[in-house]
Design an enzyme around this catalytic site. Structure first.
Site, PDB file in Angstrom:
ATOM      1  N   ASP A  19      33.475  -9.198  -4.950  1.00 39.30           N
ATOM      2  CA  ASP A  19      33.004  -9.862  -6.154  1.00 39.30           C
ATOM      3  C   ASP A  19      34.169 -10.035  -7.124  1.00 39.30           C
ATOM      4  O   ASP A  19      34.320  -9.275  -8.076  1.00 39.30           O
ATOM      5  CB  ASP A  19      31.895  -9.019  -6.791  1.00 39.30           C
ATOM      6  CG  ASP A  19      31.036  -9.843  -7.727  1.00 39.30           C
ATOM      7  OD1 ASP A  19      31.243 -11.061  -7.802  1.00 39.30           O
ATOM      8  OD2 ASP A  19      30.164  -9.252  -8.382  1.00 39.30           O
ATOM      9  N   LYS A  42      32.073  -8.916   1.447  1.00 36.23           N
ATOM     10  CA  LYS A  42      32.319  -9.967   0.454  1.00 36.23           C
ATOM     11  C   LYS A  42      32.624  -9.302  -0.880  1.00 36.23           C
ATOM     12  O   LYS A  42      31.833  -8.482  -1.350  1.00 36.23           O
ATOM     13  CB  LYS A  42      31.094 -10.870   0.347  1.00 36.23           C
ATOM     14  CG  LYS A  42      31.324 -12.149  -0.421  1.00 36.23           C
ATOM     15  CD  LYS A  42      30.100 -13.060  -0.307  1.00 36.23           C
ATOM     16  CE  LYS A  42      30.371 -14.417  -0.933  1.00 36.23           C
ATOM     17  NZ  LYS A  42      30.588 -14.327  -2.380  1.00 36.23           N
ATOM     18  N   ARG A  78      -3.086  -1.433  19.565  1.00 36.02           N
ATOM     19  CA  ARG A  78      -4.066  -1.742  18.536  1.00 36.02           C
ATOM     20  C   ARG A  78      -5.344  -2.249  19.198  1.00 36.02           C
ATOM     21  O   ARG A  78      -5.312  -2.844  20.283  1.00 36.02           O
ATOM     22  CB  ARG A  78      -3.542  -2.806  17.554  1.00 36.02           C
ATOM     23  CG  ARG A  78      -2.251  -2.443  16.844  1.00 36.02           C
ATOM     24  CD  ARG A  78      -2.301  -1.096  16.130  1.00 36.02           C
ATOM     25  NE  ARG A  78      -3.330  -0.965  15.143  1.00 36.02           N
ATOM     26  CZ  ARG A  78      -3.156  -1.184  13.840  1.00 36.02           C
ATOM     27  NH1 ARG A  78      -1.982  -1.584  13.381  1.00 36.02           N
ATOM     28  NH2 ARG A  78      -4.144  -0.999  12.996  1.00 36.02           N
ATOM     29  N   ASP A 132       0.848  -1.195   0.000  1.00 36.42           N
ATOM     30  CA  ASP A 132       0.000   0.000   0.000  1.00 36.42           C
ATOM     31  C   ASP A 132       0.884   1.246   0.000  1.00 36.42           C
ATOM     32  O   ASP A 132       1.408   1.664   1.038  1.00 36.42           O
ATOM     33  CB  ASP A 132      -0.922  -0.016   1.220  1.00 36.42           C
ATOM     34  CG  ASP A 132      -1.963   1.105   1.168  1.00 36.42           C
ATOM     35  OD1 ASP A 132      -1.888   1.943   0.251  1.00 36.42           O
ATOM     36  OD2 ASP A 132      -2.833   1.143   2.059  1.00 36.42           O
TER      37      ASP A 132
END
Length: 846
Positions: A552, A550, A251, A234
């Site tokens: 690449d 990490k 709530r 939404d």
């Protein structure tokens, strides 16, 4: 007290009439109105930053929420009550049917007053009133992830992680909130430079992008008939007229759930659930507030109220002790101001202990270098308190085994447990803390003085202490490395290190003129790389790890000896010819050594790019290598050391090897060898930073782990921000149309552990035209009569050209289908550094 009885109470200097505190608001749990008031009084410092300055729409259950079989009515209110106290702040909005005046919840008295009216839910927009009392631009973006029939929080968490990746690419770092109702909210802070319409449109495009990538899970359309089995993103909550339940609001469900800010680690839990108000209070008391960096209220809204974190504790009586305790948040009467010393004050009674308890954090008046103090503390267990002046307080650690005072090699590591910040005045405290009080026992000053700061990061602190003349410390360089947890009770390792330019820093093996790239080869490398096991962030978070990014690229081991270099891949292939610039490695090391690292090529933004590195791989022609070297520079990023001056150090713990590597590597202009910094913070924070930087992910390492040559263990864990997978090529399908005479797609698989290769699908995207031509030339000599896979769908096999399964490639994918095929795979390149036996399935990131 009788159910209808009332009384007037004082809340931060405001007088409020409260009544019916015994009235049950949540029959399923027996939660009373008094407990509701107590909750809002205690949670106020964390809730108010998210409601201050905003018009508040309320949902009231004057008779309680009722039960599933007998639900009670809810009253939806916008305008402020006519009988509201005159001190409640107000703001007016023009509507199509005329102006409406709303309450603004910017202080604790207003919050408690609304709770007294049974306003269980508080809803606010993403914007605040400006100084003129008009609607301002939004200062946050929100996505409401609403699960449709058949899905729940687990699916919302998946979508939240995907949305986080997109938001991270926009420079936004969202915080998840379990709504307490059905789904999840994601909040990201904005700088207020865009209108509500603009933010709404961006959110809409983001929702559509999520739907495009995950049509089986995400829907961005409002139509309810499109939602079964999917999560509705939404985006419309960013519209100026829309409101969202405030973080920390209760709530009106049948149980007292609350909108609870969560950490990203928590979203990894497959049993993720909504939290009830008592669980939220436990988190508040533990100092956990993931929303603290969203809507951080700095006093710019002074026209609405005083900063809520500076308010005195509320005094809200109730019908039982639980109500009173919940209402009396903070340290009553202590003068606490909601600053860094709150936890310190809360643990001490000024009437019972001689320890200094200042009313507020004061800036240092000592001048000069920052101070340190080490106190010997004979409490229930003897320990030493290590304290460093920082940000107006003494950052503090308890060290059970004492402060190392010798420059040992390797250094002596002692556990240091982080404790609450102490006031600067504590630096001169010595005396007896009475028995029965917190920390009861004798305190003496063991050593004190000043320090020079070298580094202060979330997980690493380096200082040089200058103690008392003739004292035990003298002048010493100390290193603190955090190994687990964060904040109070986090565990660190403390060691004394030789000075940065001290005796363990050796001069380069040779001096004088620069070495040429074509250095003589060093002896061979009898080691093999230690390998990491794929893991989720939740799994990593449960352990004690140091975090690295990490990279690449291509894994490489390098030996520097006698001015020569040996450089090999994971499979033992010689890499020196393809990367001649690494022949200067010895210049970047202070001793002969065997080091472990990753060869990378960087894109324009500085992030390693495996695609660019492909242009440097597999080259043997010197002219092509020279041309590629000019076009695509590379670097060797080091992260471990296996041998120094002929001495094997693989048996040392990682934290020891890291310290030696830091002493070993030195920057040299023109030599592409680097020692990257560690990743800071929690695993989730590190993976978010990796995403922001465009990196591949993180590697988490057990600080006590030795280097296990050639082994894959869980002492090293890896988690990729995006899913990549090594695959074995077993065939190809011919192209048509523009790809006639070329490869349309590769057929790939993954060894199944039983001697076979499981089919993992077709890869047809991500190739350049040049790659397709080269691939065909490479695969034709490997032709085979039969499929190497255990099973292939008939549709994929009907026109396949099979090859011997000898080559390894790498793909990027969105995940896995139920049949084990890669979802939306894209080709990344050949991996000549890997053998088919190296390939194993990688779990999708989560």
């Amino acid at each position: 007290m009788a159910a209808g009885a009332g009384r007037v109470v004082d809340v931060d200097g405001r007088h409020l009439a409260v009544s019916n505190l015994d009235k049950v608001m949540y029959p399923e749990t027996g939660t009373t109105k008094g407990e509701v008031l107590g909750y809002y009084a205690e949670v106020a410092p964390l809730l108010l930053p998210h409601t201050a300055g905003r018009p508040c729409t309320r949902k009231r259950w004057v008779h309680g929420v009722g039960t599933e079989t007998d639900p009670q009515p809810v009253f939806f209110e916008k305008q402020i009550d006519q009988g509201a106290p005159d001190w409640v702040r107000r703001g007016t909005i023009e509507h199509s049917d005329g102006p409406k005046t709303y309450p603004i919840v910017g202080d604790r008295p207003t919050l408690v007053w609304l709770a007294q009216l049974a306003a269980l839910e508080l809803h606010v927009p993403q914007w605040r009133f400006d100084a003129r009392g008009e609607r301002g631009n939004p200062d946050r973006l929100v996505l409401d992830l609403d699960p449709g029939p058949g899905v729940g929080l687990a699916e919302c968490a998946i979508v939240a992680r995907e949305a986080r990746g997109i938001l991270g690419g926009m420079g936004l770092d969202p915080v998840p909130v379990t709504s307490g109702s059905k789904g999840l909210h994601l909040y990201a802070a904005l700088d207020g430079s865009f209108t509500s319409d603009q933010v709404r449109d961006v959110a809409h495009e983001l929702a559509k992008a999520l739907e495009a990538d995950h049509r089986d899970l995400v829907v961005s359309r409002m139509a309810k008939d499109a939602r079964p089995g999917k999560v509705f993103v939404d985006w419309s909550q960013n519209t100026a007229a829309k409101t969202t339940v405030a973080p920390y609001s209760l709530r009106g469900r049948f149980r007292p759930f609350a909108a609870a800010p969560r950490t990203w680690e928590e979203l990894e839990d497959p049993d993720l659930r909504h939290l009830e108000f008592e669980e939220v209070l436990e988190r508040v008391r533990a100092g956990l507030d993931p929303m603290a960096r969203i809507d951080a209220w700095t006093g710019g809204l002074a026209s609405f109220a005083a900063t809520p974190r500076e308010a005195a504790p509320a005094s809200v009586p109730g019908s039982d002790a639980a109500v009173a305790a919940a209402a009396a948040a903070g340290t009553t009467g202590s003068g606490a101001t909601g600053d860094a010393l709150d936890r310190y004050r809360a643990k001490r009674d000024p009437a019972k202990t001689p320890e200094p308890i200042p009313a507020r954090v004061e800036p240092s008046t000592l001048g000069g270098a920052p101070r340190f103090v080490v106190q010997e503390h004979h409490a229930s267990r003897l320990h030493w308190d290590f304290r460093l002046e920082r940000d107006g307080v003494l950052k503090s650690w308890a060290v059970p085994k004492g402060i190392p005072v010798v420059d040992a090699h390797p250094p002596i590591q002692h556990l240091a447990v982080e404790v609450e910040d102490h006031p600067l005045e504590y630096g001169s405290f010595a005396g007896t803390i009475p028995a029965g009080e917190y920390g009861g026992g004798e305190v003496t000053i063991w050593d004190d003085g000043t320090y020079d700061l070298e580094k202060w990061r979330d997980a690493e602190i380096i200082v040089t202490l200058h103690g008392r003349p003739g004292g035990p410390i003298g002048a010493g360089r100390y290193v603190l490395i955090r190994t687990s947890g964060s904040g109070e009770k986090a565990q660190w390792l403390l060691h004394r290190s030789a000075p940065k330019d001290g005796p363990n820093r050796r001069a380069p093996a040779t001096t004088g003129a620069k070495r040429q790239d074509a250095a003589p080869p060093a002896p061979g490398i009898p080691y093999r790389p230690m390998l990491a096991t794929a893991a989720t962030i939740a799994e990593i978070g449960r352990g004690t790890h140091a975090l690295e990014f990490k990279w690449d690229g291509i894994r490489a081991l390098a030996r520097s000896a006698g001015g020569g270099v040996r450089l090999v891949s994971r499979r033992g292939q010689d890499l020196a010819l393809a990367y001649p610039e690494l022949g200067r490695l010895p210049e970047a090391l202070t001793a002969d050594a065997v080091v472990d690292g990753e060869i990378v090529a960087r894109d324009e933004g500085g992030a390693p790019s495996f695609e660019l590195l492909q242009g440097r791989m597999n080259l043997t022609n010197p002219a092509e290598i020279a041309h590629a070297r000019e076009r695509t520079p590379i670097a060797l990023l080091l992260f471990d050391v296996l041998e120094i001056d002929g001495v094997d150090v693989t048996g040392l713990p990682w934290v020891e090897r890291r310290g030696r590597l830091e002493s070993l590597v030195k920057p040299v202009d023109g030599v592409p060898v680097e020692l990257p910094a560690l990743a800071a913070g929690t695993p989730s924070a590190a993976i978010a930073e990796a995403a922001r930087l465009g990196l591949e992910g993180i590697v988490a390492k057990d600080p006590s782990s030795p280097y296990r040559s050639g082994e894959r263990t869980r002492e090293w864990c890896k988690h990729a921000f995006r899913t990549t997978q090594e695959v074995v090529i077993g065939g190809w399908r011919p192209g048509q149309g523009s790809r006639a005479g070329r490869i349309a797609s590769l057929l790939v698989g993954i060894p199944d552990g039983a001697g076979g290769i499981a089919y993992a699908g077709r890869v047809g995207s991500g190739f350049t035209e040049r790659e397709l031509d080269r691939m065909l030339t490479t695969l034709e000599p490997l032709g085979a009569d039969a499929s190497p896979f255990t099973a292939v769908p008939e549709l994929d096999a009907r026109d396949a050209h099979w090859v011997r399964p000898e080559l390894v490639g790498e793909i990027e994918l969105k995940g896995w289908t139920r049949t084990g095929a890669a979802r939306q795979p894209s080709w990344r390149g050949l991996r000549p550094d890997k053998a088919p036996s190296d390939v194993a399935a990688t779990p999708a990131p989560s």
